[in-house]
Write a protein that holds these residues in place. Sequence first.
Motif, PDB file in Angstrom:
ATOM      1  N   UNK A  13       0.810  -1.204   0.000  1.00  0.00           N
ATOM      2  CA  UNK A  13       0.000   0.000   0.000  1.00  0.00           C
ATOM      3  C   UNK A  13       0.845   1.255   0.000  1.00  0.00           C
ATOM      4  N   UNK A  14       2.067   1.199   0.604  1.00  0.00           N
ATOM      5  CA  UNK A  14       2.935   2.361   0.669  1.00  0.00           C
ATOM      6  C   UNK A  14       3.744   2.547  -0.604  1.00  0.00           C
ATOM      7  N   UNK A  15       3.760   1.540  -1.500  1.00  0.00           N
ATOM      8  CA  UNK A  15       4.491   1.663  -2.755  1.00  0.00           C
ATOM      9  C   UNK A  15       3.715   2.489  -3.770  1.00  0.00           C
ATOM     10  N   UNK A  16       2.439   2.697  -3.555  1.00  0.00           N
ATOM     11  CA  UNK A  16       1.599   3.400  -4.512  1.00  0.00           C
ATOM     12  C   UNK A  16       1.322   4.810  -4.025  1.00  0.00           C
ATOM     13  N   UNK A  17       1.380   5.783  -4.945  1.00  0.00           N
ATOM     14  CA  UNK A  17       1.021   7.158  -4.573  1.00  0.00           C
ATOM     15  C   UNK A  17      -0.494   7.246  -4.382  1.00  0.00           C
ATOM     16  N   UNK A  18      -0.930   6.931  -3.198  1.00  0.00           N
ATOM     17  CA  UNK A  18      -2.352   6.755  -2.935  1.00  0.00           C
ATOM     18  C   UNK A  18      -3.167   7.991  -3.271  1.00  0.00           C
ATOM     19  N   UNK A  19      -2.679   9.172  -2.880  1.00  0.00           N
ATOM     20  CA  UNK A  19      -3.450  10.389  -3.121  1.00  0.00           C
ATOM     21  C   UNK A  19      -3.675  10.618  -4.609  1.00  0.00           C
ATOM     22  N   UNK A  20      -2.658  10.328  -5.425  1.00  0.00           N
ATOM     23  CA  UNK A  20      -2.787  10.518  -6.871  1.00  0.00           C
ATOM     24  C   UNK A  20      -3.775   9.511  -7.443  1.00  0.00           C
ATOM     25  N   UNK A  21      -3.642   8.259  -7.058  1.00  0.00           N
ATOM     26  CA  UNK A  21      -4.532   7.233  -7.591  1.00  0.00           C
ATOM     27  C   UNK A  21      -5.971   7.453  -7.153  1.00  0.00           C
ATOM     28  N   UNK A  22      -6.155   7.968  -5.943  1.00  0.00           N
ATOM     29  CA  UNK A  22      -7.512   8.219  -5.463  1.00  0.00           C
ATOM     30  C   UNK A  22      -8.172   9.380  -6.204  1.00  0.00           C
ATOM     31  N   UNK A  23      -7.386  10.219  -6.848  1.00  0.00           N
ATOM     32  CA  UNK A  23      -7.956  11.353  -7.580  1.00  0.00           C
ATOM     33  C   UNK A  23      -8.389  10.979  -8.992  1.00  0.00           C
ATOM     34  N   UNK A  24      -8.061   9.775  -9.428  1.00  0.00           N
ATOM     35  CA  UNK A  24      -8.417   9.343 -10.777  1.00  0.00           C
ATOM     36  C   UNK A  24      -9.880   8.922 -10.839  1.00  0.00           C
ATOM     37  N   UNK A  25     -10.500   9.187 -11.998  1.00  0.00           N
ATOM     38  CA  UNK A  25     -11.885   8.759 -12.179  1.00  0.00           C
ATOM     39  C   UNK A  25     -11.977   7.275 -12.517  1.00  0.00           C
ATOM     40  N   UNK A  26     -10.887   6.694 -13.028  1.00  0.00           N
ATOM     41  CA  UNK A  26     -10.884   5.274 -13.352  1.00  0.00           C
ATOM     42  C   UNK A  26     -10.724   4.431 -12.092  1.00  0.00           C
ATOM     43  N   UNK A  27     -11.405   3.306 -12.075  1.00  0.00           N
ATOM     44  CA  UNK A  27     -11.199   2.350 -10.993  1.00  0.00           C
ATOM     45  C   UNK A  27      -9.882   1.619 -11.237  1.00  0.00           C
ATOM     46  N   UNK A  28      -9.001   1.616 -10.249  1.00  0.00           N
ATOM     47  CA  UNK A  28      -7.699   0.961 -10.360  1.00  0.00           C
ATOM     48  C   UNK A  28      -7.603  -0.120  -9.296  1.00  0.00           C
ATOM     49  N   UNK A  29      -7.308  -1.341  -9.729  1.00  0.00           N
ATOM     50  CA  UNK A  29      -7.018  -2.425  -8.794  1.00  0.00           C
ATOM     51  C   UNK A  29      -5.725  -3.097  -9.231  1.00  0.00           C
ATOM     52  N   UNK A  30      -4.982  -3.599  -8.269  1.00  0.00           N
ATOM     53  CA  UNK A  30      -3.763  -4.361  -8.541  1.00  0.00           C
ATOM     54  C   UNK A  30      -4.009  -5.793  -8.091  1.00  0.00           C
ATOM     55  N   UNK A  31      -3.813  -6.733  -9.018  1.00  0.00           N
ATOM     56  CA  UNK A  31      -4.093  -8.141  -8.722  1.00  0.00           C
ATOM     57  C   UNK A  31      -2.851  -8.971  -8.989  1.00  0.00           C
ATOM     58  N   UNK A  32      -2.809 -10.128  -8.339  1.00  0.00           N
ATOM     59  CA  UNK A  32      -1.686 -11.034  -8.567  1.00  0.00           C
ATOM     60  C   UNK A  32      -2.089 -12.110  -9.575  1.00  0.00           C
ATOM     61  N   UNK A  33      -1.184 -13.055  -9.809  1.00  0.00           N
ATOM     62  CA  UNK A  33      -1.428 -14.090 -10.806  1.00  0.00           C
ATOM     63  C   UNK A  33      -2.621 -14.965 -10.448  1.00  0.00           C
ATOM     64  N   UNK A  34      -2.934 -15.038  -9.169  1.00  0.00           N
ATOM     65  CA  UNK A  34      -4.092 -15.830  -8.753  1.00  0.00           C
ATOM     66  C   UNK A  34      -5.392 -15.058  -8.772  1.00  0.00           C
ATOM     67  N   UNK A  35      -5.324 -13.782  -9.161  1.00  0.00           N
ATOM     68  CA  UNK A  35      -6.540 -12.980  -9.252  1.00  0.00           C
ATOM     69  C   UNK A  35      -6.941 -12.310  -7.957  1.00  0.00           C
TER      70      UNK A  35
END
Length: 370
Positions: A13-35
């Motif tokens: 969670x600390x590797x991502x610029x949370x404030x910037x990503x939260x300002x985007x209108x697109x839904x962003x999720x990060x998933x692993x190989x298992x989904x």
Amino acid sequence: MALQPLKRSPSLGEQFPTAILDSLSEAIVVVDAGGHIHYANLSAEQFFGVGRTRLVGHPLDEFVPEDAPLFSLLEQVLATGGAVAENGVTLASPRIGNRFCALRLSPVVDGEGLVAVSLAEQTIARNIDRQMSHRSAARSVSALAAMLAHEVKNPLSGIRGAAQLLEQSVEDSERELTGLICEETDRIVALVDRMEAFADGRPIDRSPTNIHQVLNHVLRISQNGFGKSVRFVETYDPSLPDVLGDRDQLIQVFLNLVKNACEAPGDGDREIELSTAYRHGLRLAVPGQQAKVNLPLVVSVRDNGGGIAEELRSHLFDAFVTNKPTGTGLGLALVAKIINDHGGAIEFESEPGRTVFRVMLPLQFSLSAP
């Protein structure tokens, strides 16, 4: 002074610029190989309808069907290591409804086996044309209402007066017919009176309005009247600022939407959810203003009725379109006019067991924004 490189924390969670990503209108999720979901931004919460803590750590197929194109694209990214994109993808499930999306999937740099998934909902863009037709329908009804007020009510008054005079000179057995003429004349006058609301072209008196106070007022009216047997669910974002609008007219809008939801055909116990949220990315022109304004405040009315018939959907906001045996078909036409006057937008999606109307409105500071 030389810039120092950012230190990476072992916490994802600390590797991502949370404030910037939260300002985007697109839904962003990060998933692993298992989904499994490792990260979700604020728009993802709105997209999937659950909080971030409910998303992170759970498999993506809890929210999106396993046979959705999203998963084949995910496999492609994991296999090739390259980014992929696809437009016009429909994601459908009982949890999220039908979502028409553009998908972008990219491998995360320095994140072994992690893929960033962007889901940009195109429903709003696709419904802008429909919204323009809603505005045209409202203008057409306004012109019709003005014509009726001048050309119909005066002759009706003469017909009713003549019927009353005739009633004095006919036999008792025939007075029922003159009474019928008066009743039907009164009914038509009442209909014209209702339509005169569309002919009011005066600018609305906008002021800062707490949308939750509006919804609470609507809820009290509903629970003490037509919605006595309905279970209401409230899902509000208490941090939302005020709406720039007319309180009484907004009450009329949501009272009509909630009443329709209560009276929608369907089996089983009726449940209606009122929700508010903040959404980025939609701008429309407000009547009387040169600059476009943001419409980030979204109020949704969801019911679990039988859904809207397919043949009604393209004309749902036109006057005299209704599936109610005793309905006039003016309720949603009036809703479209009021939302249009506020410079807002309204959209809906419907399937058996789930119908959602979304009203998008400007905030208090929107009209003064550059």
